[in-house]
Design a protein around this motif. Structure first.
Motif, PDB file in Angstrom:
ATOM      1  N   LEU A 253       5.319   6.910   1.295  1.00  0.00           N
ATOM      2  CA  LEU A 253       5.360   5.809   2.259  1.00  0.00           C
ATOM      3  C   LEU A 253       4.805   4.581   1.576  1.00  0.00           C
ATOM      4  N   SER A 254       5.496   3.465   1.722  1.00  0.00           N
ATOM      5  CA  SER A 254       4.968   2.211   1.182  1.00  0.00           C
ATOM      6  C   SER A 254       5.121   1.132   2.239  1.00  0.00           C
TER       7      SER A 254
ATOM      8  N   GLY B 171      14.083   2.328   5.780  1.00  0.00           N
ATOM      9  CA  GLY B 171      13.221   1.163   5.897  1.00  0.00           C
ATOM     10  C   GLY B 171      13.108   0.683   7.331  1.00  0.00           C
ATOM     11  N   PHE B 172      11.880   0.285   7.691  1.00  0.00           N
ATOM     12  CA  PHE B 172      11.581  -0.245   9.020  1.00  0.00           C
ATOM     13  C   PHE B 172      11.032  -1.659   8.840  1.00  0.00           C
ATOM     14  N   LYS B 173      11.836  -2.659   9.207  1.00  0.00           N
ATOM     15  CA  LYS B 173      11.508  -4.059   8.901  1.00  0.00           C
ATOM     16  C   LYS B 173      10.421  -4.676   9.759  1.00  0.00           C
ATOM     17  N   THR B 174      10.289  -4.306  10.985  1.00  0.00           N
ATOM     18  CA  THR B 174       9.383  -5.036  11.866  1.00  0.00           C
ATOM     19  C   THR B 174       8.003  -4.397  11.982  1.00  0.00           C
ATOM     20  N   VAL B 175       7.719  -3.503  11.085  1.00  0.00           N
ATOM     21  CA  VAL B 175       6.418  -2.812  11.121  1.00  0.00           C
ATOM     22  C   VAL B 175       5.389  -3.664  10.433  1.00  0.00           C
ATOM     23  N   SER B 176       4.197  -3.761  11.027  1.00  0.00           N
ATOM     24  CA  SER B 176       3.111  -4.492  10.376  1.00  0.00           C
ATOM     25  C   SER B 176       1.859  -3.644  10.379  1.00  0.00           C
ATOM     26  N   GLY B 177       1.029  -3.868   9.371  1.00  0.00           N
ATOM     27  CA  GLY B 177      -0.184  -3.086   9.263  1.00  0.00           C
ATOM     28  C   GLY B 177      -1.391  -3.902   9.591  1.00  0.00           C
TER      29      GLY B 177
ATOM     30  N   VAL C  88       0.871  -1.171   0.000  1.00  0.00           N
ATOM     31  CA  VAL C  88       0.000   0.000   0.000  1.00  0.00           C
ATOM     32  C   VAL C  88       0.908   1.221   0.000  1.00  0.00           C
ATOM     33  N   ILE C  89       0.502   2.249  -0.726  1.00  0.00           N
ATOM     34  CA  ILE C  89       1.363   3.408  -0.930  1.00  0.00           C
ATOM     35  C   ILE C  89       0.566   4.687  -0.714  1.00  0.00           C
TER      36      ILE C  89
END
Length: 129
Positions: free
Chosen positions: A65-66, A123-129, A3-4
């Protein structure tokens, strides 16, 4: 599929706050609360760099932001010349810590050539939506 969200901002100091708000709104919309403050701070620092050093007078910069299943990317693109450089900062210095903060808080940092100008990306690797 990621998502962007993206938005253009004028080269003005008030745009730093507007970019941070834009990022906060996108994170809220996506249900991202993990590392929210770090992400918003990095957007602020990258936007401030675009305003102070990147975007030429009269031009805009773009915040994108993606979010996919693994990484949230912040991308701040401007059409200025030069490349951002992370420097060691004297502890007594009043400024110059922005990119150091970004590289400390984010899991990844890179500068991508964009034909005209460049994009500073975190980049932020541990982010979840």
């Amino acid at each position: 599929m990621p998502v962007i969200r993206q938005q253009r901002f004028p080269r003005a100091r008030a745009s730093v706050r507007a970019a941070r708000q834009f990022a906060g709104d996108a994170l809220a919309e996506w249900g991202v609360s993990e590392r929210r403050d770090d992400i918003r701070l990095c957007v602020s620092e990258l936007a401030a760099n675009a305003v102070l050093h990147g975007a030429p007078t009269g031009r805009e910069f773009c915040v994108r932001l993606s979010l996919d299943e693994e990484v949230l990317w912040i991308e701040v693109r401007d059409s200025g010349s030069g490349r951002p450089v992370v420097e060691r900062v004297d502890p007594e210095a009043q400024r110059g810590r922005g990119l150091w903060l970004v590289t400390t808080l984010a899991d990844e940092f890179e500068v991508r050539d964009a034909g005209v100008g460049k994009s500073a990306c975190a980049g932020f690797k541990t982010v979840s939506g």
